[in-house]
Enzyme design. Sequence first.
Site, PDB file in Angstrom:
ATOM      1  N   ASP A   4      -3.655  20.600   3.308  1.00 30.27           N
ATOM      2  CA  ASP A   4      -4.402  21.627   4.059  1.00 30.27           C
ATOM      3  C   ASP A   4      -4.196  21.462   5.563  1.00 30.27           C
ATOM      4  O   ASP A   4      -5.140  21.485   6.347  1.00 30.27           O
ATOM      5  CB  ASP A   4      -5.890  21.561   3.705  1.00 30.27           C
ATOM      6  CG  ASP A   4      -6.639  22.823   4.124  1.00 30.27           C
ATOM      7  OD1 ASP A   4      -5.985  23.881   4.302  1.00 30.27           O
ATOM      8  OD2 ASP A   4      -7.873  22.758   4.286  1.00 30.27           O
ATOM      9  N   LYS A  21      -3.514  22.778   8.988  1.00 31.72           N
ATOM     10  CA  LYS A  21      -3.644  24.056   9.695  1.00 31.72           C
ATOM     11  C   LYS A  21      -4.267  23.763  11.050  1.00 31.72           C
ATOM     12  O   LYS A  21      -4.839  22.679  11.263  1.00 31.72           O
ATOM     13  CB  LYS A  21      -4.511  25.035   8.889  1.00 31.72           C
ATOM     14  CG  LYS A  21      -5.916  24.528   8.585  1.00 31.72           C
ATOM     15  CD  LYS A  21      -6.684  25.534   7.744  1.00 31.72           C
ATOM     16  CE  LYS A  21      -8.085  25.009   7.407  1.00 31.72           C
ATOM     17  NZ  LYS A  21      -8.852  25.981   6.602  1.00 31.72           N
ATOM     18  N   ASN A  48      -7.635  22.100  11.408  1.00 33.03           N
ATOM     19  CA  ASN A  48      -7.749  20.709  10.952  1.00 33.03           C
ATOM     20  C   ASN A  48      -6.950  19.741  11.820  1.00 33.03           C
ATOM     21  O   ASN A  48      -6.759  18.585  11.442  1.00 33.03           O
ATOM     22  CB  ASN A  48      -7.290  20.586   9.497  1.00 33.03           C
ATOM     23  CG  ASN A  48      -8.263  21.238   8.529  1.00 33.03           C
ATOM     24  OD1 ASN A  48      -9.413  21.494   8.877  1.00 33.03           O
ATOM     25  ND2 ASN A  48      -7.814  21.511   7.318  1.00 33.03           N
ATOM     26  N   ASP A  69      -9.835  16.199   8.505  1.00 33.11           N
ATOM     27  CA  ASP A  69     -10.246  16.913   7.294  1.00 33.11           C
ATOM     28  C   ASP A  69      -9.303  16.681   6.121  1.00 33.11           C
ATOM     29  O   ASP A  69      -8.392  17.468   5.849  1.00 33.11           O
ATOM     30  CB  ASP A  69     -10.380  18.413   7.566  1.00 33.11           C
ATOM     31  CG  ASP A  69     -11.166  19.112   6.451  1.00 33.11           C
ATOM     32  OD1 ASP A  69     -11.314  18.532   5.359  1.00 33.11           O
ATOM     33  OD2 ASP A  69     -11.634  20.236   6.683  1.00 33.11           O
ATOM     34  N   THR A  87      -5.182  26.719   2.390  1.00 36.88           N
ATOM     35  CA  THR A  87      -5.572  27.949   3.078  1.00 36.88           C
ATOM     36  C   THR A  87      -4.461  28.977   2.925  1.00 36.88           C
ATOM     37  O   THR A  87      -3.278  28.658   3.087  1.00 36.88           O
ATOM     38  CB  THR A  87      -5.847  27.648   4.565  1.00 36.88           C
ATOM     39  OG1 THR A  87      -6.848  26.625   4.648  1.00 36.88           O
ATOM     40  CG2 THR A  87      -6.331  28.883   5.297  1.00 36.88           C
TER      41      THR A  87
END
Length: 216
Positions: A75, A77, A80, A93, A110
């Site tokens: 994840d 992105k 994060n 995260d 995501t």
Amino acid sequence: MEIQTSLSHPNILRLYGWFHDEQRVFMILEYAHGGELFKELRKCGYLSEKKAATYVASLANALAYCHEKDVIHRDIKPENLLLDHEGRLKIADFGWSVQSRSKRHTMCGTLDYLAPEMVENKAHDYAVDNWTLGILCYEFLYGAPPFEAESQRDTFRRIVNVDLTFPSTPAVSAEAKNLITGLLVKDSSKRLSLQKILEHPWIIRNANPMGNCDKL
């Protein structure tokens, strides 16, 4: 929390410990003075090639460390990614991360950053993080992820078909585009390795080896 506590790398936000009461869990985290990279990206619109390359190199180093420990983040992105007081990138995260040597089947992450194998509900491995590096590199340079569309269905279709186009503005070097196209490859086994990213001419020419973006 167990995964993040076990990781110690300059580009990974440290989780020193946690405690809880009857309703909440409290996490003791390293302080990231600069906040989310997402906010910087939205404020600036897009980043310079030197900043983008520095962030991509920092991410590649951190993910190589994670993958050596059998950790897939899944994840990555801008929301994060945090920045410390000197502008160094910190991955945060680890809520979707997993520690495993076998392929996984859970669709997670995501929408705009999902790899084709996830969209098609196929087994995936570390290469999903490499795909996300390509998405982020594009977003850093152009201000938006490459497969953004009006509907989830259209986004999924563009991801699966690797419907990749490069806008004429802002002007981005051919070397940067070469790195992006080397990562956004549908066949996960043919994506650039993290080591190849770090050896790429665009990274070598533009990235600050110290990872400090404050003066770039």
